[in-house]
Motif scaffolding. Structure first.
Motif, PDB file in Angstrom:
ATOM      1  N   ASN A  32      38.391   1.348  46.078  1.00 55.54           N
ATOM      2  CA  ASN A  32      39.227   2.397  46.671  1.00 55.54           C
ATOM      3  C   ASN A  32      40.111   1.819  47.768  1.00 55.54           C
ATOM      4  O   ASN A  32      39.866   1.992  48.965  1.00 55.54           O
ATOM      5  CB  ASN A  32      38.357   3.536  47.213  1.00 55.54           C
ATOM      6  CG  ASN A  32      39.165   4.815  47.376  1.00 55.54           C
ATOM      7  OD1 ASN A  32      40.392   4.801  47.278  1.00 55.54           O
ATOM      8  ND2 ASN A  32      38.483   5.919  47.636  1.00 55.54           N
ATOM      9  N   TYR A  54      41.979   5.376  39.206  1.00 51.75           N
ATOM     10  CA  TYR A  54      40.648   5.930  38.988  1.00 51.75           C
ATOM     11  C   TYR A  54      40.115   5.492  37.631  1.00 51.75           C
ATOM     12  O   TYR A  54      38.975   5.053  37.510  1.00 51.75           O
ATOM     13  CB  TYR A  54      40.698   7.454  39.065  1.00 51.75           C
ATOM     14  CG  TYR A  54      39.325   8.077  39.029  1.00 51.75           C
ATOM     15  CD1 TYR A  54      38.529   8.096  40.177  1.00 51.75           C
ATOM     16  CD2 TYR A  54      38.805   8.610  37.858  1.00 51.75           C
ATOM     17  CE1 TYR A  54      37.259   8.642  40.149  1.00 51.75           C
ATOM     18  CE2 TYR A  54      37.532   9.156  37.812  1.00 51.75           C
ATOM     19  CZ  TYR A  54      36.764   9.172  38.973  1.00 51.75           C
ATOM     20  OH  TYR A  54      35.509   9.686  38.945  1.00 51.75           O
ATOM     21  N   ARG A  84      51.596   2.930  45.591  1.00 50.05           N
ATOM     22  CA  ARG A  84      50.934   3.988  44.818  1.00 50.05           C
ATOM     23  C   ARG A  84      51.992   4.918  44.254  1.00 50.05           C
ATOM     24  O   ARG A  84      52.881   5.380  44.968  1.00 50.05           O
ATOM     25  CB  ARG A  84      49.980   4.764  45.726  1.00 50.05           C
ATOM     26  CG  ARG A  84      49.304   5.945  45.017  1.00 50.05           C
ATOM     27  CD  ARG A  84      48.054   6.395  45.747  1.00 50.05           C
ATOM     28  NE  ARG A  84      48.345   7.086  46.995  1.00 50.05           N
ATOM     29  CZ  ARG A  84      47.803   8.271  47.342  1.00 50.05           C
ATOM     30  NH1 ARG A  84      46.948   8.881  46.541  1.00 50.05           N
ATOM     31  NH2 ARG A  84      48.102   8.814  48.500  1.00 50.05           N
ATOM     32  N   ASN A  98      44.581  13.024  42.717  1.00 48.00           N
ATOM     33  CA  ASN A  98      44.396  11.585  42.835  1.00 48.00           C
ATOM     34  C   ASN A  98      44.089  10.913  41.507  1.00 48.00           C
ATOM     35  O   ASN A  98      44.280   9.708  41.355  1.00 48.00           O
ATOM     36  CB  ASN A  98      43.233  11.289  43.794  1.00 48.00           C
ATOM     37  CG  ASN A  98      43.724  11.107  45.212  1.00 48.00           C
ATOM     38  OD1 ASN A  98      44.771  10.505  45.424  1.00 48.00           O
ATOM     39  ND2 ASN A  98      42.992  11.641  46.167  1.00 48.00           N
ATOM     40  N   LYS A 145      45.323  13.275  48.241  1.00 49.04           N
ATOM     41  CA  LYS A 145      44.924  13.036  49.634  1.00 49.04           C
ATOM     42  C   LYS A 145      44.152  11.739  49.766  1.00 49.04           C
ATOM     43  O   LYS A 145      43.494  11.281  48.840  1.00 49.04           O
ATOM     44  CB  LYS A 145      44.006  14.176  50.090  1.00 49.04           C
ATOM     45  CG  LYS A 145      44.743  15.346  50.702  1.00 49.04           C
ATOM     46  CD  LYS A 145      43.741  16.252  51.391  1.00 49.04           C
ATOM     47  CE  LYS A 145      43.582  17.537  50.617  1.00 49.04           C
ATOM     48  NZ  LYS A 145      42.515  18.401  51.030  1.00 49.04           N
ATOM     49  N   LYS A 146      44.195  11.175  50.973  1.00 48.11           N
ATOM     50  CA  LYS A 146      43.382   9.991  51.221  1.00 48.11           C
ATOM     51  C   LYS A 146      42.859  10.052  52.653  1.00 48.11           C
ATOM     52  O   LYS A 146      43.400  10.783  53.496  1.00 48.11           O
ATOM     53  CB  LYS A 146      44.190   8.719  50.987  1.00 48.11           C
ATOM     54  CG  LYS A 146      45.406   8.603  51.867  1.00 48.11           C
ATOM     55  CD  LYS A 146      46.242   7.380  51.528  1.00 48.11           C
ATOM     56  CE  LYS A 146      47.433   7.298  52.447  1.00 48.11           C
ATOM     57  NZ  LYS A 146      47.589   6.150  53.245  1.00 48.11           N
ATOM     58  N   LEU A 187      51.127  12.891  44.943  1.00 43.11           N
ATOM     59  CA  LEU A 187      50.153  11.933  45.472  1.00 43.11           C
ATOM     60  C   LEU A 187      48.962  12.722  46.024  1.00 43.11           C
ATOM     61  O   LEU A 187      49.138  13.711  46.720  1.00 43.11           O
ATOM     62  CB  LEU A 187      50.773  11.103  46.586  1.00 43.11           C
ATOM     63  CG  LEU A 187      51.904  10.147  46.166  1.00 43.11           C
ATOM     64  CD1 LEU A 187      52.694   9.710  47.385  1.00 43.11           C
ATOM     65  CD2 LEU A 187      51.334   8.932  45.442  1.00 43.11           C
ATOM     66  N   ASP A 240      46.868   8.980  39.913  1.00 44.34           N
ATOM     67  CA  ASP A 240      47.700   8.105  40.750  1.00 44.34           C
ATOM     68  C   ASP A 240      47.529   6.639  40.345  1.00 44.34           C
ATOM     69  O   ASP A 240      46.419   6.176  40.110  1.00 44.34           O
ATOM     70  CB  ASP A 240      47.338   8.267  42.232  1.00 44.34           C
ATOM     71  CG  ASP A 240      47.821   9.599  42.789  1.00 44.34           C
ATOM     72  OD1 ASP A 240      48.437  10.365  42.020  1.00 44.34           O
ATOM     73  OD2 ASP A 240      47.570   9.868  43.975  1.00 44.34           O
ATOM     74  N   GLN A 300      41.366   6.945  48.687  1.00 46.86           N
ATOM     75  CA  GLN A 300      41.684   8.229  48.040  1.00 46.86           C
ATOM     76  C   GLN A 300      40.456   9.130  48.040  1.00 46.86           C
ATOM     77  O   GLN A 300      39.321   8.668  47.908  1.00 46.86           O
ATOM     78  CB  GLN A 300      42.149   7.983  46.602  1.00 46.86           C
ATOM     79  CG  GLN A 300      43.582   7.521  46.528  1.00 46.86           C
ATOM     80  CD  GLN A 300      43.882   6.886  45.199  1.00 46.86           C
ATOM     81  OE1 GLN A 300      43.374   5.799  44.915  1.00 46.86           O
ATOM     82  NE2 GLN A 300      44.678   7.552  44.392  1.00 46.86           N
ATOM     83  N   ASP A 301      40.744  10.405  48.165  1.00 46.22           N
ATOM     84  CA  ASP A 301      39.679  11.400  48.173  1.00 46.22           C
ATOM     85  C   ASP A 301      39.522  11.900  46.730  1.00 46.22           C
ATOM     86  O   ASP A 301      40.372  12.610  46.210  1.00 46.22           O
ATOM     87  CB  ASP A 301      40.118  12.533  49.115  1.00 46.22           C
ATOM     88  CG  ASP A 301      39.127  13.677  49.111  1.00 46.22           C
ATOM     89  OD1 ASP A 301      38.144  13.604  48.344  1.00 46.22           O
ATOM     90  OD2 ASP A 301      39.351  14.639  49.866  1.00 46.22           O
ATOM     91  N   TRP A 302      38.419  11.525  46.072  1.00 50.29           N
ATOM     92  CA  TRP A 302      38.294  11.815  44.636  1.00 50.29           C
ATOM     93  C   TRP A 302      38.020  13.294  44.355  1.00 50.29           C
ATOM     94  O   TRP A 302      38.039  13.713  43.209  1.00 50.29           O
ATOM     95  CB  TRP A 302      37.217  10.938  43.994  1.00 50.29           C
ATOM     96  CG  TRP A 302      37.528   9.477  44.101  1.00 50.29           C
ATOM     97  CD1 TRP A 302      36.715   8.510  44.584  1.00 50.29           C
ATOM     98  CD2 TRP A 302      38.738   8.821  43.710  1.00 50.29           C
ATOM     99  NE1 TRP A 302      37.330   7.282  44.538  1.00 50.29           N
ATOM    100  CE2 TRP A 302      38.591   7.439  44.013  1.00 50.29           C
ATOM    101  CE3 TRP A 302      39.955   9.245  43.165  1.00 50.29           C
ATOM    102  CZ2 TRP A 302      39.564   6.492  43.766  1.00 50.29           C
ATOM    103  CZ3 TRP A 302      40.941   8.295  42.921  1.00 50.29           C
ATOM    104  CH2 TRP A 302      40.744   6.947  43.222  1.00 50.29           C
TER     105      TRP A 302
END
Lengths: 606, 348
Positions: free
Chosen positions: B198, B320, B177, B209, B187-188, B185, B212, B202-204
């Motif tokens: 996903n 995304y 990534r 994010n 968060k995930k 980068l 990324d 990843q936290d959309w």
């Protein structure tokens, strides 16, 4: 002496026969089962350990032949694989799952069952009472239990080879989460449970044995046998037992926690895992915790394997050089140093787990410190044979080979113990080469030296010499041929535990070399079968021992009858008057003075 | 059947050898044990000398054979430091190795028992013990000093301005990534992971994010002379990022984030010229046993110039955007789908 009473009856039987070698008569009174199966005689138990160890060595060795076939000839198929592995090698091509199962069980059984159970189990049992002058272990019953826990552990491990999901296959270190999640690998199913249970029982066996060895050495030495008169074999076995008693329970705890993670829903080692299409609920554990627990045993384990070999090599080198061991006290001090440091270096197996660099630095320092006592030992061995009168018995050849291998394998430890080098070399073939030479082959050499040397005491016969020399030369040369080139592969970065390298641009150039290594491995394996053949044939057909002290050795075991019964000495246990290494002019043209001979007038004790 | 024959043959050979060996012992009895032992001792003492010569000839021969097969020079700044340290250690251990092995075999030959001299009674010497305790101690101190210096540089903080790339292991491939234009980068969280859209969880809700870029086959694109920090993680079991050409390695542990940094110094194209191997490629190997596909867990590392890297980066679409094309109707057609195995329809 707690067992004196138990054995007393035996001794009386001997006395009534008047000190002759007619044990046959006395031994007929015992039933076959109590004499050979559920025996409490340390000498029988030691042979049980040895023969079980030989069985496991053949199994583990055969496994290595199988996976060497895959590594050397990844394109070819072999009928023999299908013959032994069935559907795991469909059409003669080994399945990767089975490949990983084989390397796992190969490592486990050789480290634990052969070089721990088979090595210290055999020689601690055999030599401790005989060399310190005791009639048996402190607790012959616990001693017997120790063997039977070992045997059951073996049965369970062996049975795991036959289940449908295959044996444990996460490497002999069985790191979780791989070993904790049955979704992650087939071998992490029932096979892993059996592995854990088997290891737990093995720990029990090792503790029963180890406690017994320590108590026996500290309390049951014969009159005059002060600690500073003990042969170095006994010192080495004492520290081996101490290492085992203090570190094996930690492995047990690691195994128990892993069982909980596998079956009770705990999260000791598991956190934030998404496997086989679903996220697991476990949060907060650390897989690194397992590695700490494992290596807290795992590293002392290396010395549990090495120390008995060192002790036996010291004894054999001195005996067959006809010289005292050089630096007896330095040897003991270095054993103490190694034992202490063994507990303080475990994390050097974990330099690349993301550990704190400062902590890593501390472990580098402590790890490289071990080189000092090891170097002292090597130089003392060299000085022991210097200006000696070397008799090349087979045992002596193996002891000399042990020193050579210990040097070669020990020096590569200086690369791996230095974290900045380990960053590259970690988990490559360099590691494989290093530990196979230093704790695999060299410990085996110590063990072979011991077997050839004490076989006459064990069975009242000699092993065949000529076969012994053939065995020695093939094994010595073969071991170097197998493992020396692996250092280069490791320096080139070739990772260990790979099933096939042909798709790797960086590692496929070693194909031809891998073939050569595999062929050498097969030859060396056959040479070991040759040894096994010699061992068993010699039990019944070997040349009979006629001199109770065939090696003109100083230690007490050679003062017993040629085939000692339970209780070891027919009459009184001899009293000890001198240290174990008085290889000097006895005044009558002999070149040794056994420990039980009183000091002459004006003679100074060591 | 042929297997049985083989076993039979081996046993037969054993029996024959054993008989030969036994008869040699009978000869011994006829000749007189002592005479025979003396002769044998002489032969064996001499064999030890032969063994030593064979040993060293073998080592040289092996070295000659292996040298052309070894990989190229180190391709990173740490690697150069590693290579230097390796050489120092090799010299120190090499000297000890040759010295002790020669002494061992030479003593075997020289001090074999031949009946005309008595051994020397020489049980201890504090002077000697002191020498061979202090000399190794000094040598170790030197090695530790060099080692720790290198270790603390290698594991120290990455320099400011280092490129950050995340590399995540899973059974049995790597996923990389890149932070995208914002340079960060997002968060995930592992509960968000799904293999459809996903891969890393990843936290959309974290806007970082959105840009990324994810490369599902784990390809690493590094820039020559620009330090890179790898943020290492794992989705399932322990893996290990092994970068043998750069002399670096770090475990990928589930639940824990580990990091390494280094500066690549030779581009892939330059290395192809240096090695004369058109197929040369930097490889990332999994170096920690991770299951049945462990041996196939490979990713390619490309070291390129800044210009090449910028061009490549421009062609990439954020993960995304790839998975939610409907939200970006105005987007121009994407040049190259990154993972051909995944059937993501990029264009409307």
């Amino acid at each position: 002496m707690s067992n004196e009473a138990a054995i007393h009856t035996d001794v009386h039987t001997h006395d009534s026969h008047g000190h002759h070698d007619d044990h046959a008569h006395h031994e007929h009174k015992q039933h076959f089962i109590t004499k050979y199966i559920f025996s409490q005689d340390h000498k029988i138990i030691s042979r049980q350990f040895l023969i079980t160890g030989i069985f496991w060595a053949i199994v583990g060795g055969l496994m290595s032949v199988f996976f060497r076939l895959q590594l050397g000839f990844p394109e070819q198929t072999f009928k023999v694989l299908t013959m032994f592995l069935g559907d795991w090698a469909h059409g003669g091509k080994m399945d990767p799952e089975m490949y990983y199962g084989l390397i796992t069980i190969h490592g486990t059984v050789l480290v634990f069952f052969v070089l721990t159970g088979g090595l210290s189990g055999t020689f601690a049992n055999f030599l401790i009472p005989l060399q310190i002058g005791a009639r048996d272990m402190a607790s012959p019953f616990l001693n017997m239990l120790s063997y039977w826990f070992f045997a059951i552990a073996g049965v369970i491990m062996f049975s795991s080879l036959f289940i449908t999901t295959g044996p444990a296959s996460g490497g002999w270190t069985t790191y979780p989460p791989l070993s904790a999640l049955k979704e992650a690998s087939m071998g992490s199913g029932l096979g892993m449970d059996l592995w854990l249970v088997s290891m737990a029982l093995f720990v029990v066996s090792s503790l029963l044995g180890g406690l017994n060895y320590i108590v026996t050495i500290l309390n049951m030495r014969t009159k005059g046998m002060s600690m500073t008169r003990l042969p170095l074999t006994i010192w080495a076995l004492l520290f081996t037992a101490i290492l085992g008693v203090l570190s094996f329970p930690v492995l047990l705890s690691a195994a128990v926690l892993l069982l909980f993670d596998r079956h009770a829903g705990t999260s000791f080692y598991l956190s934030e895992i998404y496997v086989a299409g679903k996220a697991l609920p476990n949060v907060g554990g650390s897989p690194i915790l397992y590695q700490h627990l494992f290596w807290f045993l795992g590293h002392p384990e290396v010395y549990i394997i090495m120390l008995p070999a060192m002790g036996m090599a010291s004894e054999i080198l001195a005996t067959h050089s006809r010289k005292p061991i050089f630096g007896y006290f330095a040897m003991i001090l270095s054993l103490i140093g190694i034992t202490l440091l063994a507990f303080l270096v475990w994390a050097h197996h974990m330099f690349v787990t993301g550990m704190s660099p400062f902590l890593g630095g501390v472990f580098v320092l402590l790890t490289l410190l071990i080189a000092i006592p090891s170097a002292v030992k090597v130089f003392n061995w060299l000085t022991t044979i210097w200006k000696g009168n070397i008799r090349f018995t087979v045992g002596m050849c193996f002891a000399l080979g042990f020193v050579s291998l210990f040097i070669s394998g020990g020096l590569t430890g200086l690369f791996l113990g230095n974290s900045a080098l380990d960053i590259h070399l970690h988990d490559t073939y360099f590691v494989v080469a290093h530990f196979h030479i230093v704790m695999g082959i060299s410990a085996f050499f110590g063990m072979f030296a011991g077997i050839y040397h004490w076989f006459p005491k064990m069975y009242g016969r000699f092993m065949n010499n000529t076969m012994g020399y053939i065995h020695f030369f093939i094994t010595f040369v073969g071991s170097y041929v197998i493992f020396w080139p692996m250092h280069y592969e490791g320096v080139a970065g070739m990772p260990r535990r790979y099933y096939d390298f042909s798709n790797w641009e960086s590692f496929k150039q070693f194909g031809e070399l891998n073939q050569m290594i595999s062929i050498a491995a097969i030859i060396v394996f056959i040479a070991q079968l040759f040894f096994v053949f010699n061992y068993f044939v010699s039990i019944w057909k070997g040349k009979k021992v006629t001199d109770p002290n065939p090696w003109q050795s100083n230690t007490l075991e050679w003062t017993t009858p040629i085939k000692p019964g339970h209780g070891n000495w027919d009459g009184e246990i001899p009293e000890v008057h001198r240290w174990a290494y008085d290889y000097k002019d006895d005044g009558n043209g002999g070149d040794f003075i056994p420990q039980h001979i009183p000091l002459k007038e004006g003679e100074e004790s060591h | 059947m042929s297997g049985l024959m083989l076993v039979f043959l081996v046993v037969l050979i054993f029996v024959v050898l054993y008989q030969v060996a036994r008869s040699s012992e009978m000869v011994a009895q006829i000749q007189g044990e002592q005479q025979f032992d003396k002769k044998r001792n002489k032969i064996l003492g001499f064999s030890m000398l032969i063994l030593m010569i064979a040993f060293f000839v073998g080592i040289v021969w092996c070295h000659e054979y292996m040298l052309p097969l070894m990989g190229p020079e180190a391709a990173s700044n740490h690697g150069v430091q590693y290579d230097f340290m390796f050489k120092v250690t090799l010299w120190v251990t090499g000297i000890v190795f040759v010295l002790t092995q020669v002494l061992l075999f030479w003593f075997c030959f020289k001090y074999q028992r031949n009946g005309d001299k008595a051994p020397v009674f020489f049980a201890h010497s504090n002077k000697l013990e002191l020498i061979w305790t202090t000399v190794p101690a000094i040598a170790m101190a030197v090695l530790v000093a060099i080692g720790l210096k290198a270790w603390f540089t290698m594991t120290g903080e990455a320099p400011k301005g280092a490129m950050q790339i995340e590399i995540v292991g899973k059974q049995f491939n790597w996923i990389s990534r890149y932070p995208g234009p914002d340079g960060e980068l997002g968060k995930k969280y592992f509960l968000n992971i799904n293999d459809k859209d996903n891969l890393l969880g990843q936290d959309w809700t974290d806007k970082r994010n959105m840009d990324d870029i994810i490369i599902p086959n784990g390809e690493l694109r590094l820039v020559k002379d620009v330090p890179v920090e790898l943020i290492i993680g794992s989705r399932d079991v322990i893996h290990d990022v092994g970068l043998s050409h750069f002399r670096m390695k770090m475990d990928a542990v589930p639940g824990i984030t580990s990091r390494i940094w280094f500066t690549p110094t030779i581009t892939t194209a330059e290395m192809k010229r240096k090695t004369g191997n058109e197929n040369f490629v930097y490889e990332l190997s999994c170096d920690q046993m991770c299951g049945k596909g462990h041996y196939s867990m490979r990713a390619v590392v490309v070291v390129e110039t800044q210009a090449e890297h910028d061009k490549w980066l421009k062609e990439q679409k954020s993960y995304y955007v790839q998975n939610h094309p409907e939200e970006f109707p105005a987007e121009a057609p994407i040049v190259a789908p990154v993972d051909s195995s995944k059937k993501i329809t990029m264009n409307k």
